[in-house]
Design a protein around this motif. Structure first.
Motif, PDB file in Angstrom:
ATOM      1  N   LEU A   1     -16.133  -6.413  32.169  1.00 44.94           N
ATOM      2  CA  LEU A   1     -17.405  -6.458  31.456  1.00 44.94           C
ATOM      3  C   LEU A   1     -17.757  -5.151  30.753  1.00 44.94           C
ATOM      4  O   LEU A   1     -18.759  -5.087  30.050  1.00 44.94           O
ATOM      5  N   VAL A   2     -16.948  -4.118  30.971  1.00 43.83           N
ATOM      6  CA  VAL A   2     -17.228  -2.814  30.366  1.00 43.83           C
ATOM      7  C   VAL A   2     -16.042  -2.356  29.535  1.00 43.83           C
ATOM      8  O   VAL A   2     -14.909  -2.804  29.739  1.00 43.83           O
ATOM      9  N   ARG A   3     -16.322  -1.461  28.612  1.00 42.02           N
ATOM     10  CA  ARG A   3     -15.263  -0.934  27.747  1.00 42.02           C
ATOM     11  C   ARG A   3     -14.507   0.167  28.474  1.00 42.02           C
ATOM     12  O   ARG A   3     -15.107   1.024  29.115  1.00 42.02           O
TER      13      ARG A   3
ATOM     14  N   GLN B   1     -11.836   6.144  34.637  1.00 44.71           N
ATOM     15  CA  GLN B   1     -11.459   6.936  35.818  1.00 44.71           C
ATOM     16  C   GLN B   1     -11.807   6.191  37.111  1.00 44.71           C
ATOM     17  O   GLN B   1     -11.067   6.255  38.092  1.00 44.71           O
ATOM     18  N   LEU B   2     -12.918   5.486  37.107  1.00 45.18           N
ATOM     19  CA  LEU B   2     -13.291   4.692  38.280  1.00 45.18           C
ATOM     20  C   LEU B   2     -12.284   3.564  38.507  1.00 45.18           C
ATOM     21  O   LEU B   2     -11.885   3.292  39.646  1.00 45.18           O
ATOM     22  N   LEU B   3     -11.868   2.913  37.427  1.00 41.57           N
ATOM     23  CA  LEU B   3     -10.851   1.865  37.536  1.00 41.57           C
ATOM     24  C   LEU B   3      -9.551   2.433  38.078  1.00 41.57           C
ATOM     25  O   LEU B   3      -8.924   1.850  38.961  1.00 41.57           O
TER      26      LEU B   3
ATOM     27  N   LEU C   1      -4.596  -0.282  28.231  1.00 41.64           N
ATOM     28  CA  LEU C   1      -5.180  -0.070  29.554  1.00 41.64           C
ATOM     29  C   LEU C   1      -5.763  -1.379  30.092  1.00 41.64           C
ATOM     30  O   LEU C   1      -5.618  -1.697  31.269  1.00 41.64           O
ATOM     31  N   ARG C   2      -6.386  -2.152  29.220  1.00 42.51           N
ATOM     32  CA  ARG C   2      -6.933  -3.446  29.616  1.00 42.51           C
ATOM     33  C   ARG C   2      -5.808  -4.384  30.044  1.00 42.51           C
ATOM     34  O   ARG C   2      -5.935  -5.102  31.027  1.00 42.51           O
TER      35      ARG C   2
END
Length: 141
Positions: free
Chosen positions: A30-32, A40-42, A112-113
């Motif tokens: 849901l976020v870019r 970084q959290l991902l 990255l996605r």
């Protein structure tokens, strides 16, 4: 602990981090990913998942070995090997895309996605395999 108790304990040890990861990672859809703190959290979430699965896998493999369930220990051991050797491979690719994004590569967030999707799909596949194996593990003694 009874044989069924060992199987239940190992399954809970393995299912908890896999289930949490399965529920938590779709929120990142849901976020870019071109936002640095989000990416970084991902990255941290994937890294932690690999580490936790390594620890849970070793515990599960040892529990099945001590219980004399070689087939179940082999299956969980393969999951552990995947977590141990998959982590550097996956994290290197994620770091490459983060570096490319920081260098100004406009296609890096898309790659990255794709990496994010592949990690979720891999975890979901292993989760389904683990859930499918429960009746076989619980009845083998």
């Amino acid at each position: 602990m009874t044989p069924d108790g060992v199987a239940v304990a190992v399954m809970i040890i393995l299912l908890f981090p896999m289930g949490y990861f399965t529920l938590a990672t779709p929120a990142f859809l849901l976020v870019r990913l071109d936002i640095q703190p989000v990416a970084q959290l991902l990255r941290g979430m994937f890294n932690a998942h690999f580490v936790v699965m390594r620890i849970a896998g070793v515990i599960g493999t040892l529990a099945f070995l001590l219980d004399g369930r070689l087939a179940a220990a082999t299956g969980v051991g393969l999951l552990t090997v995947l977590a141990i050797y998959g982590r550097p491979w996956f994290m290197r690719r994620m770091d490459d895309q983060l570096s490319a994004r920081d260098a100004g590569d406009t296609d890096a967030p898309r790659r990255l996605r794709r990496l994010h999707w592949s990690g979720m799909l891999g975890n979901a596949t292993l989760l389904v395999a683990l859930l499918t194996s429960i009746p076989y593990i619980a009845t083998s003694a």
